[in-house]
Design a protein around this motif. Structure first.
Motif: not given
Length: 242
Positions: A69-97
């Motif tokens: 439902a957000l597709r027509m209003s979301v911005t590249p800046r907001q989607n970058l925030h999504d990517v950064v948040a996902a990255y931070d979730a990945l590196v917080s995994h205890p097995m990840v170097d």
């Protein structure tokens, strides 16, 4: 690699043993899907790469899947925030170097992946049909951009001094895989060439064209060719780092 001595109990007696243990965790792989896509398109490759001994994370950008439902209003800046948040979730995994992170992006996701490298450490970067957008579009609704203007921009020579994604590429010093589709009507050869030329300091650059493929890899043969190429590249990078 380091060693850990242990004592093993057997039949009331004790024997000595030694664990040979990696000093670091395993590589982490972040997948970033394209515009109108979802993490579903990455799950098969993620499972194959996880079998190599990696922790993989797929996710849905805002404006997609459950948040369509957000597709027509979301911005590249907001989607970058999504990517950064996902990255931070990945590196917080205890097995990840944390020093062994790969980001695999497709189209719009590849564009965001390159910009991510300006904010977070990335060792390996894979870009399939990387899209390109004007810097002035950064805070505009992605779904409402002028398609004809984008087509003109993507068919023009653009350098790192004129685009934030290409500037990030120029600073990147890791290993790169760039994949083009031969019959791509959305991301023309000029766009991919702009990306490839921008990687001035990459440790290595692998550039491939999937013959007969369109932007979305609609044909089974094209999807299989890309999957084989991607998994083979990740295997080479991961095993070469161990």
């Amino acid at each position: 690699m380091h060693s850990e001595s242990i004592c093993i109990t057997v039949d009331g007696e004790h024997i000595e043993g030694t664990f040979a243990v990696p000093r670091t965790g395993v590589p982490g792989i972040l997948f970033v899907h394209g515009w109108t896509g979802s993490q579903q398109s990455d799950l098969k490759s993620a499972r194959e790469i996880a079998a190599l001994g990696c922790v993989c994370l797929t996710f849905d950008l805002r404006g997609h899947a459950a948040t369509e439902a957000l597709r027509m209003s979301v911005t590249p800046r907001q989607n970058l925030h999504d990517v950064v948040a996902a990255y931070d979730a990945l590196v917080s995994h205890p097995m990840v170097d944390r020093s062994s992170i790969a980001v695999i992006g497709s189209s719009y996701g590849a564009y965001l992946a390159t910009i991510l490298t300006s904010f977070r450490p990335v060792r390996w970067l894979s870009l399939r049909v990387p899209a390109l957008y004007r810097d002035e579009h950064w805070s505009l609704a992605k779904g409402q951009l002028d398609r004809l203007d984008l087509t003109h921009y993507r068919n023009s020579p653009v350098g790192p001094d004129d685009n934030r994604a290409l500037a990030a590429c120029a600073r990147f010093d890791g290993d790169v895989l760039a994949v083009e589709s031969e019959n791509d009507h959305l991301v023309p050869h000029m766009t991919v060439a702009n990306y490839v030329a921008a990687f001035r300091h990459a440790r290595s650059l692998t550039y491939r064209v999937i013959a007969g493929a369109d932007h979305a890899l609609s044909e089974k043969e094209s999807r299989a060719a890309y999957a084989s190429l991607l998994v083979g590249w990740v295997r080479e990078m991961v095993l070469g780092a161990r």
